[in-house]
Design a protein around this motif. Sequence first.
Motif, PDB file in Angstrom:
ATOM      1  N   GLY A  87       2.168   6.383  -7.098  1.00  0.00           N
ATOM      2  CA  GLY A  87       0.964   6.941  -7.713  1.00  0.00           C
ATOM      3  C   GLY A  87       0.141   5.881  -8.430  1.00  0.00           C
ATOM      4  N   LYS A 101       1.239   4.016  -3.067  1.00  0.00           N
ATOM      5  CA  LYS A 101       0.972   5.445  -2.840  1.00  0.00           C
ATOM      6  C   LYS A 101       2.136   6.290  -3.333  1.00  0.00           C
ATOM      7  N   GLN A 102       3.381   5.857  -3.044  1.00  0.00           N
ATOM      8  CA  GLN A 102       4.562   6.604  -3.458  1.00  0.00           C
ATOM      9  C   GLN A 102       4.696   6.631  -4.987  1.00  0.00           C
ATOM     10  N   THR A 133      -2.342   2.016  -7.870  1.00  0.00           N
ATOM     11  CA  THR A 133      -3.095   1.268  -6.876  1.00  0.00           C
ATOM     12  C   THR A 133      -2.256   0.074  -6.422  1.00  0.00           C
ATOM     13  N   GLU A 134      -2.635  -0.466  -5.267  1.00  0.00           N
ATOM     14  CA  GLU A 134      -1.902  -1.617  -4.732  1.00  0.00           C
ATOM     15  C   GLU A 134      -1.940  -2.804  -5.692  1.00  0.00           C
ATOM     16  N   LYS A 178       0.836  -1.210   0.000  1.00  0.00           N
ATOM     17  CA  LYS A 178       0.000   0.000   0.000  1.00  0.00           C
ATOM     18  C   LYS A 178       0.868   1.257   0.000  1.00  0.00           C
ATOM     19  N   GLU A 179       1.926   1.271   0.847  1.00  0.00           N
ATOM     20  CA  GLU A 179       2.823   2.429   0.925  1.00  0.00           C
ATOM     21  C   GLU A 179       3.601   2.611  -0.378  1.00  0.00           C
TER      22      GLU A 179
END
Length: 201
Positions: free
Chosen positions: A176, A173-174, A178-179, A169-170
Amino acid sequence: MSSRELSPEWVLSSFIPPIAAPQHEITELIAIARRLWPGVQAHAYREQPGKSSDEALDFASEVWEGVLRSVAKTIQRSNGRNWRIRDMEAYLFGAFHHRFNRALKKERRRLRTIQHLPTSHDLERLGQAHDSKAVRDLEESIQLKEAVRNMDEWTRKVWAARQYGYSWKEIAKQLGLTEPQVKLRFRYAIGKLRARLGGGL
């Protein structure tokens, strides 16, 4: 020399003339030692039931010789002056008994220690296991380094982030994304790399 034939004269031969030693006391020591020897043998048999009679006597003989030599040296050093033990027989047997029990304890402790030591077969198996694990670890390390070297920049960046403990998830996010997109793209890149390197990953 057989233990059964242990002779105080032989043990104390270095204390019999021509060496200057109080002859009367040495002669008395020899006579008493000869009388006590059957009792020493009986004690050796009684205290070492697991040993053969020869082994038991060999062990007792070493201790007995040490006691006789020690007393003879003391007699020699005193040169006959102030040398008197009230009951030489009791003294000799007591000294033997004490030294014998101490030596027996030491021998039993040594045997217990040896019993717990690994056999040569155990050590060989341990060495082989250690060697094979070390080889396996080395091979994995080499394959991993080769795989990281062959990764494209994006895959290497995601792999490094996972090594440092970042969650999917992190990372998503970094980047840009989706997981599921990050996971799918990473798995696809690893699959291509595995095919290129021959399935080593």
